[in-house]
Design a protein around this motif. Structure first.
Motif, PDB file in Angstrom:
ATOM      1  N   LYS A 137      -7.703 -45.784  -3.636  1.00 19.09           N
ATOM      2  CA  LYS A 137      -8.881 -46.501  -4.152  1.00 19.09           C
ATOM      3  C   LYS A 137      -9.453 -45.832  -5.402  1.00 19.09           C
ATOM      4  N   GLY A 138      -8.841 -44.714  -5.833  1.00 24.31           N
ATOM      5  CA  GLY A 138      -9.305 -44.034  -7.037  1.00 24.31           C
ATOM      6  C   GLY A 138     -10.453 -43.075  -6.806  1.00 24.31           C
ATOM      7  N   ARG A 139     -10.767 -42.787  -5.569  1.00 25.86           N
ATOM      8  CA  ARG A 139     -11.859 -41.868  -5.242  1.00 25.86           C
ATOM      9  C   ARG A 139     -11.281 -40.460  -5.083  1.00 25.86           C
ATOM     10  N   VAL A 140     -10.926 -39.880  -6.216  1.00 26.27           N
ATOM     11  CA  VAL A 140     -10.151 -38.641  -6.253  1.00 26.27           C
ATOM     12  C   VAL A 140     -10.882 -37.479  -5.591  1.00 26.27           C
ATOM     13  N   ALA A 141     -12.135 -37.258  -5.915  1.00 26.17           N
ATOM     14  CA  ALA A 141     -12.873 -36.120  -5.349  1.00 26.17           C
ATOM     15  C   ALA A 141     -12.983 -36.245  -3.830  1.00 26.17           C
ATOM     16  N   ASP A 142     -13.292 -37.455  -3.353  1.00 30.60           N
ATOM     17  CA  ASP A 142     -13.381 -37.679  -1.902  1.00 30.60           C
ATOM     18  C   ASP A 142     -12.015 -37.487  -1.247  1.00 30.60           C
ATOM     19  N   ALA A 143     -10.960 -37.979  -1.900  1.00 30.46           N
ATOM     20  CA  ALA A 143      -9.605 -37.828  -1.374  1.00 30.46           C
ATOM     21  C   ALA A 143      -9.226 -36.354  -1.273  1.00 30.46           C
ATOM     22  N   ARG A 144      -9.524 -35.598  -2.315  1.00 31.39           N
ATOM     23  CA  ARG A 144      -9.220 -34.162  -2.332  1.00 31.39           C
ATOM     24  C   ARG A 144      -9.931 -33.470  -1.175  1.00 31.39           C
ATOM     25  N   ARG A 145     -11.195 -33.815  -0.965  1.00 29.50           N
ATOM     26  CA  ARG A 145     -11.977 -33.203   0.124  1.00 29.50           C
ATOM     27  C   ARG A 145     -11.340 -33.498   1.482  1.00 29.50           C
ATOM     28  N   GLU A 146     -10.981 -34.761   1.731  1.00 28.80           N
ATOM     29  CA  GLU A 146     -10.416 -35.142   3.033  1.00 28.80           C
ATOM     30  C   GLU A 146      -9.037 -34.528   3.253  1.00 28.80           C
ATOM     31  N   LEU A 147      -8.199 -34.544   2.218  1.00 32.61           N
ATOM     32  CA  LEU A 147      -6.858 -33.969   2.356  1.00 32.61           C
ATOM     33  C   LEU A 147      -6.930 -32.462   2.559  1.00 32.61           C
ATOM     34  N   SER A 148      -7.826 -31.803   1.839  1.00 32.45           N
ATOM     35  CA  SER A 148      -8.009 -30.356   2.019  1.00 32.45           C
ATOM     36  C   SER A 148      -8.501 -30.048   3.424  1.00 32.45           C
ATOM     37  N   HIS A 149      -9.395 -30.886   3.922  1.00 31.08           N
ATOM     38  CA  HIS A 149      -9.909 -30.698   5.289  1.00 31.08           C
ATOM     39  C   HIS A 149      -8.780 -30.875   6.300  1.00 31.08           C
ATOM     40  N   ALA A 150      -7.939 -31.887   6.097  1.00 34.93           N
ATOM     41  CA  ALA A 150      -6.803 -32.111   6.995  1.00 34.93           C
ATOM     42  C   ALA A 150      -5.884 -30.895   7.020  1.00 34.93           C
ATOM     43  N   ILE A 151      -5.667 -30.294   5.858  1.00 39.44           N
ATOM     44  CA  ILE A 151      -4.795 -29.116   5.769  1.00 39.44           C
ATOM     45  C   ILE A 151      -5.437 -27.914   6.458  1.00 39.44           C
ATOM     46  N   ARG A 152      -6.751 -27.765   6.324  1.00 36.91           N
ATOM     47  CA  ARG A 152      -7.434 -26.674   7.035  1.00 36.91           C
ATOM     48  C   ARG A 152      -7.295 -26.858   8.545  1.00 36.91           C
ATOM     49  N   LEU A 153      -7.349 -28.106   8.995  1.00 37.45           N
ATOM     50  CA  LEU A 153      -7.223 -28.385  10.430  1.00 37.45           C
ATOM     51  C   LEU A 153      -5.803 -28.125  10.927  1.00 37.45           C
ATOM     52  N   ASP A 154      -4.815 -28.475  10.093  1.00 37.65           N
ATOM     53  CA  ASP A 154      -3.413 -28.297  10.480  1.00 37.65           C
ATOM     54  C   ASP A 154      -2.596 -27.911   9.249  1.00 37.65           C
ATOM     55  N   PRO A 155      -2.517 -26.608   8.957  1.00 34.28           N
ATOM     56  CA  PRO A 155      -1.814 -26.153   7.757  1.00 34.28           C
ATOM     57  C   PRO A 155      -0.334 -26.536   7.720  1.00 34.28           C
ATOM     58  N   SER A 156       0.241 -26.856   8.858  1.00 31.30           N
ATOM     59  CA  SER A 156       1.665 -27.216   8.895  1.00 31.30           C
ATOM     60  C   SER A 156       1.899 -28.717   8.686  1.00 31.30           C
ATOM     61  N   TYR A 157       0.831 -29.490   8.522  1.00 30.61           N
ATOM     62  CA  TYR A 157       0.968 -30.943   8.367  1.00 30.61           C
ATOM     63  C   TYR A 157       1.389 -31.252   6.928  1.00 30.61           C
ATOM     64  N   LEU A 158       2.695 -31.389   6.740  1.00 30.77           N
ATOM     65  CA  LEU A 158       3.246 -31.574   5.405  1.00 30.77           C
ATOM     66  C   LEU A 158       2.834 -32.896   4.768  1.00 30.77           C
ATOM     67  N   GLY A 159       2.539 -33.908   5.564  1.00 28.67           N
ATOM     68  CA  GLY A 159       2.078 -35.185   5.003  1.00 28.67           C
ATOM     69  C   GLY A 159       0.805 -35.011   4.201  1.00 28.67           C
ATOM     70  N   ALA A 160      -0.108 -34.209   4.725  1.00 28.94           N
ATOM     71  CA  ALA A 160      -1.369 -33.957   4.018  1.00 28.94           C
ATOM     72  C   ALA A 160      -1.129 -33.080   2.789  1.00 28.94           C
ATOM     73  N   VAL A 161      -0.289 -32.070   2.940  1.00 24.90           N
ATOM     74  CA  VAL A 161       0.007 -31.171   1.821  1.00 24.90           C
ATOM     75  C   VAL A 161       0.656 -31.956   0.678  1.00 24.90           C
ATOM     76  N   THR A 162       1.633 -32.769   1.012  1.00 25.29           N
ATOM     77  CA  THR A 162       2.328 -33.567  -0.001  1.00 25.29           C
ATOM     78  C   THR A 162       1.369 -34.530  -0.686  1.00 25.29           C
ATOM     79  N   ALA A 163       0.509 -35.176   0.094  1.00 33.02           N
ATOM     80  CA  ALA A 163      -0.451 -36.116  -0.488  1.00 33.02           C
ATOM     81  C   ALA A 163      -1.405 -35.392  -1.437  1.00 33.02           C
ATOM     82  N   LEU A 164      -1.861 -34.205  -1.042  1.00 34.08           N
ATOM     83  CA  LEU A 164      -2.756 -33.437  -1.918  1.00 34.08           C
ATOM     84  C   LEU A 164      -2.021 -33.003  -3.186  1.00 34.08           C
ATOM     85  N   ALA A 165      -0.794 -32.552  -3.043  1.00 35.30           N
ATOM     86  CA  ALA A 165      -0.016 -32.136  -4.221  1.00 35.30           C
ATOM     87  C   ALA A 165       0.184 -33.321  -5.175  1.00 35.30           C
ATOM     88  N   ARG A 166       0.505 -34.491  -4.630  1.00 30.80           N
ATOM     89  CA  ARG A 166       0.667 -35.685  -5.475  1.00 30.80           C
ATOM     90  C   ARG A 166      -0.628 -36.036  -6.191  1.00 30.80           C
TER      91      ARG A 166
END
Length: 186
Positions: A137-166
């Protein structure tokens, strides 16, 4: 596998004795769907919701089987019914949100994935799905916050890591993208 085969035999035996058992239809349908036979599951799941129209679990399982067949519109209808019957079910909201995203209903998807995050704030899958959708939806700052939070919750969740890297690459933040990937690989 023996237990699964025995369970299937038990459900079929129960239905042979009484074809009206919504729970047996649901359980057999869910079992068949989980084993990759969504086509065989559908008649049982449809029978379960016909016999017991307020059976949220059967509506949810029907949605899963329809989604497995990529019948997104029908899956969304089943998930919506399940969500009306069980509005606090995180898995229903996650699957409905993902299905609506496939149907290009980003606002609806955002609503349901946001609800999943509210209901279960420590769910990495819900947060990552919500974050990916915010990025779409183009809400980059909000997306970054949620993806970073997902990674903090589960650092091994590559789906979140890949999405944040993209997301970071798209924002031309290559150092941050590399840092996210390195952290996941550490």
């Amino acid at each position: 596998l023996k237990k699964v085969g025995a369970a299937e035999a038990d459900y079929r035996a129960a239905l042979a004795r009484n074809k009206k058992l919504a729970e047996a239809h649901n359980n057999l349908g869910a079992l068949l769907s989980e084993r990759g036979n969504a086509k065989a599951a559908l008649p049982h799941l449809r029978e379960a919701v016909h016999r017991k129209p307020n059976y949220a679990e059967a509506w949810y399982n029907l949605g899963l089987a329809l989604a497995a067949q990529r019948r997104w519109g029908d899956a969304a209808k089943a998930y919506r019914r399940a969500a009306r019957l069980r509005p606090r079910d995180v898995d229903v909201h996650i699957n409905l949100g993902a299905t609506l995203q496939r149907l290009n209903d980003l606002s609806g998807a955002l609503s349901h994935l946001g609800q999943a995050v509210k209901l279960r704030p420590k769910d990495a899958l819900a947060r990552a799905g919500y974050g990916r959708l915010l990025a779409a939806k183009g809400r980059v700052a909000d997306a970054r916050r949620e993806l970073s939070h997902a990674i903090r919750l589960d650092p091994s969740y590559l789906g979140a890591v890949t999405a944040l890297a993209r997301l970071e690459v798209k924002a031309k933040r290559h150092k941050e993208a590399l840092a996210a990937l390195r952290k996941a690989l550490a």
